[in-house]
Design an enzyme around this catalytic site. Sequence first.
Site, PDB file in Angstrom:
ATOM      1  N   LYS A  81       9.090 137.128  78.334  1.00 21.32           N
ATOM      2  CA  LYS A  81       9.986 137.843  79.247  1.00 21.32           C
ATOM      3  C   LYS A  81      10.264 139.249  78.721  1.00 21.32           C
ATOM      4  CE  LYS A  81      12.460 133.995  81.426  1.00 21.32           C
ATOM      5  NZ  LYS A  81      11.583 132.912  80.992  1.00 21.32           N
ATOM      6  N   GLU A  98      20.716 140.119  78.679  1.00 22.74           N
ATOM      7  CA  GLU A  98      20.873 140.889  79.903  1.00 22.74           C
ATOM      8  C   GLU A  98      22.326 140.854  80.348  1.00 22.74           C
ATOM      9  OE1 GLU A  98      18.386 139.213  82.875  1.00 22.74           O
ATOM     10  OE2 GLU A  98      16.560 140.178  82.158  1.00 22.74           O
ATOM     11  N   HIS A 117      21.350 126.965  85.735  1.00 22.27           N
ATOM     12  CA  HIS A 117      20.268 127.949  85.853  1.00 22.27           C
ATOM     13  C   HIS A 117      18.959 127.323  86.314  1.00 22.27           C
ATOM     14  CE1 HIS A 117      23.124 130.481  83.822  1.00 22.27           C
ATOM     15  NE2 HIS A 117      23.101 129.698  82.760  1.00 22.27           N
ATOM     16  N   ARG A 177       1.987 130.827  87.649  1.00 18.97           N
ATOM     17  CA  ARG A 177       1.588 129.493  88.086  1.00 18.97           C
ATOM     18  C   ARG A 177       2.133 129.260  89.481  1.00 18.97           C
ATOM     19  NH1 ARG A 177       6.646 127.202  87.693  1.00 18.97           N
ATOM     20  NH2 ARG A 177       7.946 127.869  85.950  1.00 18.97           N
TER      21      ARG A 177
END
Length: 659
Positions: A116, A200, A235, A291
Amino acid sequence: MFSTILIANRGEIAVRVIRTARRMGIRTVAVHSDADAEAMHVALADESRRIGPAPARESYLRIDAIIAAAKASGAEAIHPGYGFLSENAEFAEACAAAGIVFIGPPASAIRAMGSKSAAKALMERAGVPLVPGYHGDDQSAATLRAAAERIGYPLLIKASAGGGGKGMKIVESAAGLEEGLALAKGEARSAFGDDHVLLERYLTRPRHIEIQVFADSQGNTVHLFERDCSIQRRHQKVVEEAPAPGMDPARREAMGRAACDAARAIGYVGAGTVEFIAEGDTFAFMEMNTRLQVEHPVTEAITGQDLVEWQLRVAAGEPLPLSQDALRIDGHAIEVRVYAEDPARDFAPSTGRVDHLRFPEKMPGARIDTGIRQGDAVTIHYDPMIAKLIVHGPDRVAALARLSRALAGTEVAGPATNLALLRAIAANTDFRRGELDTGFIARHADTLLALPGPAPRSALAAAVARLLLDLSPPVALAGADPFSPWNAPTAWRLNGDGFQDFVLEDSEAIHTLRAHLRADGFRLDLPDGPMEVSASEAADGMVSLRLGGDILRARALRRGDRITVFIDGAAHGLRHLDPRAPVEGAGAAAGRILAPMPGKVLDVMVRPEQAVTRGTVLLVLEAMKVQMRITAPADGIVSAVLCAPGDLVEDGAELVSLA
């Protein structure tokens, strides 16, 4: 086109791929761990190869075992499904080295987006907007602490190699940063073998919108519109729909263009998903999943395309079946994920045998993707998803109506499930208006996660009817006179009114009921008054009831002293208390620390005779790759430690004793 493919996955994922391959005339090879030898995907495939013991690290994550199975079976290609090795660049390279086609993107694209942090750096250089954060390689505590102060709180910690909500924690203030980092890194190590994290700014009311992209080896790239995946717990997505409610054409075009640009920038081939976080009029890149996604069926529903077929054709070297201009949105689709979990216990996974499983049959616009059959077991080793329920209608209003009907026709008995939550979401006014964001479940927790109330009169009547029907015809006691009235287990009386007492317990109350037998049924004495009931047996556990003047059909299933009553899909769990049975213990006594869910003990932090204070971490438990810290409920002394790292424990098992 390939003649034989191996599917390096399990459950509903493998079943989904098998069905498309079978339609295309392609032979399928499944793989299975010891826990999955009798699984549904094994039964549906043309053959299946054992790859190791139950733990995923020793089976579904073993590249060498999967490559060996593919070679032995003669498979020309491997479909990785989603999850496990689907985004593992080393696996893609191992397939190529073995002369086997990997049905997915090239290893270089997986690496570009597999981290990420690296993906965000790439998107930043490309000018794609990002949420403020830290994506660097320096993972020292001092650097992460300084970055957190710069970004500000609330803060989101995310596993760089992660997905599916694992290794993701929200930190509200600086005081929680150390614990949040420890938990996120621990989950990341367990799930992905990499504890690298990024930070973040946590947006308070964002929407999670993703774009389905596809590219072929001839240089063609398209997007198949968007999905809204904002309804989440821990999440992880629970509800997905396409198209996103309120999405205007200009914004759809902008997000689709950005997603295709991201795919082209890394030389992408195959199916992928570019995920964005959106708040107000802005959107920012989150990550790219290299994917197919769990929620791909809603895209298939609105486009009329089979995305697994697209994957197979692209992997075989064919061009994309359609150009961007030829793709259209038809109607609206919604998917809900039925999980074996207990929403009332912070969505703790639930395990056990699925005693009863029923989905809506032959309902127009409804589709079920599942890898579970009645009688199968949900174990601690794999994801607890039972099924995906997908509905499609000409518009969102029609899709919502079909969703409610489909949920009413879905029944699961055995492990706890989130079906009540899904029904509550479908009925929620804000959800029906399309007012969605990632905090939806938490914001509506008082209604969505409310504990069930006492069983209604109709459920009690159905349970008593089931008990009486199971006693009919009367069965004499073994070895006794079969014609003696004293040996008949019924409410027969020599003189006076015949009655039988029942004690039923639900999560809220104990109900003491008296059934007065009649020629055509019984009168049931309830706390709020009597009710005349007539009942007859129907097929598959169904009971036809006449309650006063009303007629009702319910499914009443009995397993031992447990009775589950389904009325319009809603499940009411009851326990038949036999007054002659010995009284059980009153549950966990003070000082007994019990496992809140089945799982694996990762670490034990205390020793006997150690003094602890309230909140002290006693041990770390993991289930379905989610870690939970078990803490002391009060000050005390550890009198015994009853588990060790590596132990597999059941729900309710005693772990530690405090004096």
